[in-house]
Design a protein around this motif. Structure first.
Motif, PDB file in Angstrom:
ATOM      1  N   LEU A 166       0.624  -1.134   0.011  1.00  9.64           N
ATOM      2  CA  LEU A 166      -0.115  -0.141  -0.098  1.00  9.64           C
ATOM      3  C   LEU A 166       0.953   1.212  -0.032  1.00  9.64           C
ATOM      4  O   LEU A 166       0.567   2.364  -0.490  1.00  9.64           O
ATOM      5  N   LYS A 167       2.030   1.326   0.794  1.00  8.07           N
ATOM      6  CA  LYS A 167       3.024   2.598   0.624  1.00  8.07           C
ATOM      7  C   LYS A 167       3.661   2.809  -0.389  1.00  8.07           C
ATOM      8  O   LYS A 167       3.434   3.873  -0.923  1.00  8.07           O
ATOM      9  N   LEU A 168       3.747   1.531  -1.241  1.00 10.07           N
ATOM     10  CA  LEU A 168       4.337   1.725  -2.815  1.00 10.07           C
ATOM     11  C   LEU A 168       3.324   2.411  -3.753  1.00 10.07           C
ATOM     12  O   LEU A 168       3.598   3.065  -4.568  1.00 10.07           O
ATOM     13  N   GLU A 169       2.031   1.806  -3.530  1.00  9.95           N
ATOM     14  CA  GLU A 169       1.066   2.065  -4.254  1.00  9.95           C
ATOM     15  C   GLU A 169       0.624   3.786  -4.106  1.00  9.95           C
ATOM     16  O   GLU A 169       0.489   4.293  -5.132  1.00  9.95           O
ATOM     17  N   ALA A 170       0.818   4.057  -2.870  1.00 12.47           N
ATOM     18  CA  ALA A 170       0.767   5.487  -2.682  1.00 12.47           C
ATOM     19  C   ALA A 170       1.876   6.390  -3.265  1.00 12.47           C
ATOM     20  O   ALA A 170       1.406   7.421  -3.582  1.00 12.47           O
ATOM     21  N   LYS A 171       2.899   5.967  -3.172  1.00 19.29           N
ATOM     22  CA  LYS A 171       4.079   6.614  -3.699  1.00 19.29           C
ATOM     23  C   LYS A 171       4.033   6.897  -5.061  1.00 19.29           C
ATOM     24  O   LYS A 171       4.093   7.996  -5.750  1.00 19.29           O
ATOM     25  N   HIS A 172       3.724   5.635  -5.878  1.00 18.16           N
ATOM     26  CA  HIS A 172       3.575   5.784  -7.387  1.00 18.16           C
ATOM     27  C   HIS A 172       2.231   6.423  -7.772  1.00 18.16           C
ATOM     28  O   HIS A 172       2.479   7.337  -8.811  1.00 18.16           O
ATOM     29  N   PHE A 173       1.191   6.438  -7.034  1.00 16.89           N
ATOM     30  CA  PHE A 173       0.123   7.186  -7.460  1.00 16.89           C
ATOM     31  C   PHE A 173       0.241   8.915  -7.154  1.00 16.89           C
ATOM     32  O   PHE A 173      -0.159   9.646  -8.181  1.00 16.89           O
ATOM     33  N   SER A 174       0.872   9.141  -6.252  1.00 16.13           N
ATOM     34  CA  SER A 174       1.187  10.619  -5.769  1.00 16.13           C
ATOM     35  C   SER A 174       2.287  11.276  -7.152  1.00 16.13           C
ATOM     36  O   SER A 174       2.061  12.070  -7.575  1.00 16.13           O
ATOM     37  N   GLU A 175       3.238  10.208  -7.642  1.00 14.99           N
ATOM     38  CA  GLU A 175       3.927  10.456  -8.610  1.00 14.99           C
ATOM     39  C   GLU A 175       3.357  10.889  -9.780  1.00 14.99           C
ATOM     40  O   GLU A 175       3.625  11.780 -10.699  1.00 14.99           O
ATOM     41  N   LEU A 176       2.569   9.977 -10.193  1.00 18.48           N
ATOM     42  CA  LEU A 176       1.489  10.054 -11.492  1.00 18.48           C
ATOM     43  C   LEU A 176       0.779  11.081 -11.583  1.00 18.48           C
ATOM     44  O   LEU A 176       0.556  11.726 -12.517  1.00 18.48           O
ATOM     45  N   VAL A 177      -0.024  11.216 -10.521  1.00 14.00           N
ATOM     46  CA  VAL A 177      -0.920  12.461 -10.377  1.00 14.00           C
ATOM     47  C   VAL A 177      -0.348  13.661 -10.652  1.00 14.00           C
ATOM     48  O   VAL A 177      -0.878  14.593 -11.117  1.00 14.00           O
ATOM     49  N   MET A 178       0.965  13.972 -10.316  1.00  9.40           N
ATOM     50  CA  MET A 178       1.966  15.306 -10.451  1.00  9.40           C
ATOM     51  C   MET A 178       2.385  15.248 -11.850  1.00  9.40           C
ATOM     52  O   MET A 178       2.974  16.247 -12.480  1.00  9.40           O
ATOM     53  N   SER A 179       2.222  14.112 -12.686  1.00  9.54           N
ATOM     54  CA  SER A 179       3.042  14.236 -13.852  1.00  9.54           C
ATOM     55  C   SER A 179       2.009  14.944 -14.952  1.00  9.54           C
ATOM     56  O   SER A 179       0.874  15.123 -15.079  1.00  9.54           O
ATOM     57  N   SER A 180       2.893  15.405 -15.991  1.00  4.52           N
ATOM     58  CA  SER A 180       2.250  16.099 -17.265  1.00  4.52           C
ATOM     59  C   SER A 180       1.310  15.354 -18.127  1.00  4.52           C
ATOM     60  O   SER A 180       0.241  15.626 -18.421  1.00  4.52           O
ATOM     61  N   GLU A 181       1.647  13.763 -18.061  1.00  4.35           N
ATOM     62  CA  GLU A 181       0.713  12.890 -18.800  1.00  4.35           C
ATOM     63  C   GLU A 181      -0.559  12.993 -18.177  1.00  4.35           C
ATOM     64  O   GLU A 181      -1.782  12.717 -18.854  1.00  4.35           O
ATOM     65  N   SER A 182      -0.416  12.591 -16.856  1.00  4.04           N
ATOM     66  CA  SER A 182      -1.777  12.562 -16.020  1.00  4.04           C
ATOM     67  C   SER A 182      -2.574  13.799 -16.102  1.00  4.04           C
ATOM     68  O   SER A 182      -3.895  13.832 -16.316  1.00  4.04           O
ATOM     69  N   GLU A 183      -1.884  14.808 -16.017  1.00  8.31           N
ATOM     70  CA  GLU A 183      -2.737  16.234 -16.178  1.00  8.31           C
ATOM     71  C   GLU A 183      -3.308  16.347 -17.471  1.00  8.31           C
ATOM     72  O   GLU A 183      -4.499  16.760 -17.651  1.00  8.31           O
ATOM     73  N   ALA A 184      -2.702  16.116 -18.262  1.00  5.61           N
ATOM     74  CA  ALA A 184      -3.209  16.171 -19.917  1.00  5.61           C
ATOM     75  C   ALA A 184      -4.240  15.209 -20.171  1.00  5.61           C
ATOM     76  O   ALA A 184      -5.499  15.713 -20.640  1.00  5.61           O
ATOM     77  N   LEU A 185      -4.291  13.917 -19.549  1.00  8.33           N
ATOM     78  CA  LEU A 185      -5.362  12.963 -19.582  1.00  8.33           C
ATOM     79  C   LEU A 185      -6.706  13.361 -18.706  1.00  8.33           C
ATOM     80  O   LEU A 185      -7.692  13.221 -19.130  1.00  8.33           O
TER      81      LEU A 185
END
Length: 707
Positions: free
Chosen positions: A267-286
């Motif tokens: 769960l800790k790894l999931e939260a870490k990767h989730f937070s990184e992806l939310v802040m990515s330009s790719e996710s912002e665009a999608l």
């Protein structure tokens, strides 16, 4: 007990029914502010020693939980904010899962994203057999991963390979599929959903779950070596499709790897990767695409004008486009459609394509035979206009010939009612020219579909200067019923999508004539993020179609749209692409995978391949032509907004979604940078690269399309 969004009722059988019903919303979504309410619910359950179990359900008539509120992510300013959001959700769902009481999720309607993650934290899941019920974790489509424990709980329930398939594709499961896969325990009619859910409580808390695995899958998942094979194959498949442009799939695989260990670490790894992806330009665009399409669903395209209902339609022409339009009218819009053609063969062909599609669904048990037959009953055919007085909208899909289209306008006005809308599916002819012979030009409008109609999500609604606001509003609403995302564009040669596509395609042709190899050209643009390369696209659309459109665009818009003259040699050699099996690629090859290039095409064009440019240089030269023309279209009012331009390019021609569309990509590059690139190419290759006035003005003042 009751909170704003949750009601807990304890029945005489000492079973607590938790009903979620977010006030003022048609669907339930999970929000961070619900934390306190959920805490109150959990504390209430702990305080009742007399309870035997809990059923969690929804108060919405046709929805369980549609997922987490995406606005919640936009409000997070840092990765730390997102990490905390995910971990807070983990804490609450862990408490739900560790309740001393058994908990059953009673699911009817969409159960997606965070909704499914909540259900996975329950002991059992009972679902309705309604076609409205779908289960899935579609977060990858927003450039993120499940952040509420989904990457850890799903693999334990259904196995590694199946959970990866669900999360990496974002696919949604129908009720039968969900039960077969093991995501749900039982499927029942909605009328007995709660009663059956209560029966599952008698089993008590669920112990350790074991996936339903068979054969090779069971053998692979039983050992670390076997699991590594699954992970490597999943990564290989992902990279072949995404070309590394989307970071979410790789992080999903990483999280699923961790699911074989202890839950908390995973769960800790999931939260870490989730937070990184939310802040990515790719996710912002999608996510911007998600917000844009959500906004557009509420718009009429004509302000406050009330659209008229479209109860009966007619399609003129039973060809590929006409058959596709008839299909989405009957299958998606559920509106009767009369196909008019000059021959029975055309009508039969159009109906046959819809029958085959529906019959395939019957064989796969997605729909019943009765549903297929009911939909087919909406399709009828005719060789004349008998009974056409009651038609509300005629959609014309005949050849791109102005005289023929003029005749269609006259025929419809002579045979249909005074309020019938005439919608023309032209890809290049200005609507004003088609409406020139109309007695009621205010009821003439363009409705430009993309091929294949059944699959392509976009439609351009084109208004000429005399089209009424009500005609626009009615057409926009009808296109939405057909399952389309409509953008309203101003009348002009090529409209918006074909207009920005033409210079991109022409530049690819110029590069080919300069000696760049066909497969390299295509691979360069696929690696950039397009679904197919420009040369493949030309083969698919038809070289003859491109040849017809180019002169129209050049005559109306100027020499920058001139197609290379050498392409006339292709038509002289009888090359039209896939439609006649002769184009840039070979269509006679039985080899699996990519089609081989037809090397003889180089001789026809009089060139010898001598590649010299990098993939990035090839992509840049083609793409900046598209960007420049998109900015021109906005400047000229062809599109109403940058948002419409982005959606049109993504849904119409597959502009890379992770870049957010041409206008968001221009903002990312910066107007100054883009103008400098265009001016450099202008000095090397001529005035077709001259930056438009809008871009030059924006560069001078350092402006953006989106603020």
């Amino acid at each position: 007990m009751k909170t704003d969004s949750f009601l807990v009722e304890v029945h005489e059988d000492n079973i607590a029914i938790i009903t979620m019903d977010v006030p003022g919303e048609t669907m339930n979504t999970l929000r961070s502010e619900f934390g306190d309410e959920v805490r109150q619910v959990l504390d209430f359950l702990k305080s009742r020693n007399d309870l035997k179990g809990v059923v969690f359900t929804s108060g919405k008539p046709d929805s369980f939980i549609a997922g987490a509120d995406i606005n919640m992510l936009a409000s997070c300013e840092t990765a730390e904010d997102v990490y905390k959001l995910s971990r807070d959700g983990h804490k609450l769902l862990n408490e739900l899962a560790s309740q001393r009481l058994p908990v059953v999720a009673a699911i009817h309607g969409p159960c997606l994203g965070g909704g499914l993650e909540l259900a996975l934290a329950c002991d059992y899941r009972v679902i309705s057999n309604s076609p409205k019920t779908v289960l899935g974790l579609p977060e990858v489509q927003l450039g993120i991963l499940p952040g509420g424990g989904g990457t850890q709980r799903l693999p334990k329930l259904v196995g590694i390979a199946k959970s990866l398939d669900l999360m990496l594709t974002g696919k949604q499961l129908r009720p039968k599929q969900a039960v077969k896969l093991g995501v749900a325990d039982e499927m029942v009619p909605n009328t007995v959903l709660i009663e059956v859910a209560k029966k599952h409580l008698a089993k008590g808390k669920r112990g350790k779950v074991a996936p339903k695995l068979k054969g090779a899958e069971k053998l692979l998942e039983a050992t670390s070596a076997g699991r590594n094979i699954i992970y490597k194959q999943a990564l290989k498949t992902v990279m072949s499709k995404t070309k590394g442009n989307y970071p979410a799939p790789e992080k999903i695989i990483d999280c699923v790897k961790a699911s074989s260990g202890d839950l908390e670490s995973g769960l800790k790894l999931e939260a870490k990767h989730f937070s990184e992806l939310v802040m990515s330009s790719e996710s912002e665009a999608l996510r911007s695409i998600f917000f844009a399409t959500t906004e557009m669903k509420k718009e009429t395209g004509a302000g406050d004008v009330e659209p008229k209902p479209v109860k009966r339609t007619m399609v003129l022409g039973g060809g590929l486009m006409g058959g596709g339009i008839a299909n989405v009218t009957a299958v998606k819009a559920k509106v009767p459609v009369r196909i008019k053609d000059i021959a029975h063969e055309g009508i039969s062909k159009a109906m046959s394509s819809t029958w085959k599609q529906l019959d395939k669904k019957v064989k796969r048990r997605h729909i019943l035979e009765s549903e297929r037959d009911k939909t087919m009953s909406l399709l009828t055919g005719t060789l004349d206009y008998q009974g056409a007085q009651s038609i509300d909208m005629v959609i014309e899909a005949v050849f791109e010939d102005l005289k023929l289209k003029h005749q269609m306008v006259k025929d419809v006005e002579a045979n249909c009612g005074p309020d019938t809308i005439f919608a023309t599916n032209t890809s290049s002819l200005p609507i004003g020219q088609i409406a020139a012979v109309a007695e009621r030009p205010e009821q003439v409008i363009g409705l430009h579909y993309f091929s294949p109609v059944e699959k392509m999500p976009l439609v351009e609604v084109i208004s000429h200067e005399k089209t009424s606001a009500q005609t626009i509003a009615t057409t926009v609403k009808f296109a939405k019923k057909q399952g389309k995302t409509p953008i309203v564009v101003k009348d002009c040669a090529g409209f918006y999508v074909n207009r920005i596509l033409a210079p991109y395609m022409n530049e690819a042709a110029n590069l080919l004539l300069e000696g760049e190899a066909i497969e390299k050209l295509d691979n360069s643009l696929v690696n950039f993020g397009f679904p197919v390369g420009p040369i493949t696209l030309l083969d698919e659309v038809g070289i003859d179609v491109g040849a017809k459109i180019s002169p129209i665009l050049e005559a109306e818009l100027g020499s920058r749209f001139a197609a290379p003259a050498a392409f006339d040699k292709l038509l002289a050699d009888g090359r039209m692409g896939r439609k006649n099996g002769k184009g840039f690629y070979r269509f006679d090859s039985d080899k699996k995978g990519a089609k081989p290039v037809d090397e003889s095409v180089y001789k026809v064009l009089g060139i010898t391949p001598s590649p010299r440019l990098s993939d990035s240089e090839i992509a840049e030269r083609c793409v900046v032509q598209m960007l420049n023309e998109a900015a021109r279209c906005l400047d000229e009012g062809i599109i109403a907004s940058a948002r419409d331009g982005d959606i049109g390019a993504i849904f119409g021609i597959g502009f890379p979604p992770f870049l957010g569309g041409p206008f968001r990509y221009m903002d990312k590059l910066g107007a100054k940078q883009l103008v400098a690139i265009l001016e450099r190419y202008q000095s090397l290759h001529g005035d077709r690269f001259e930056p438009c006035e809008r871009l030059k003005a924006m560069a001078a003042e350092d402006l953006r399309f989106y603020e």
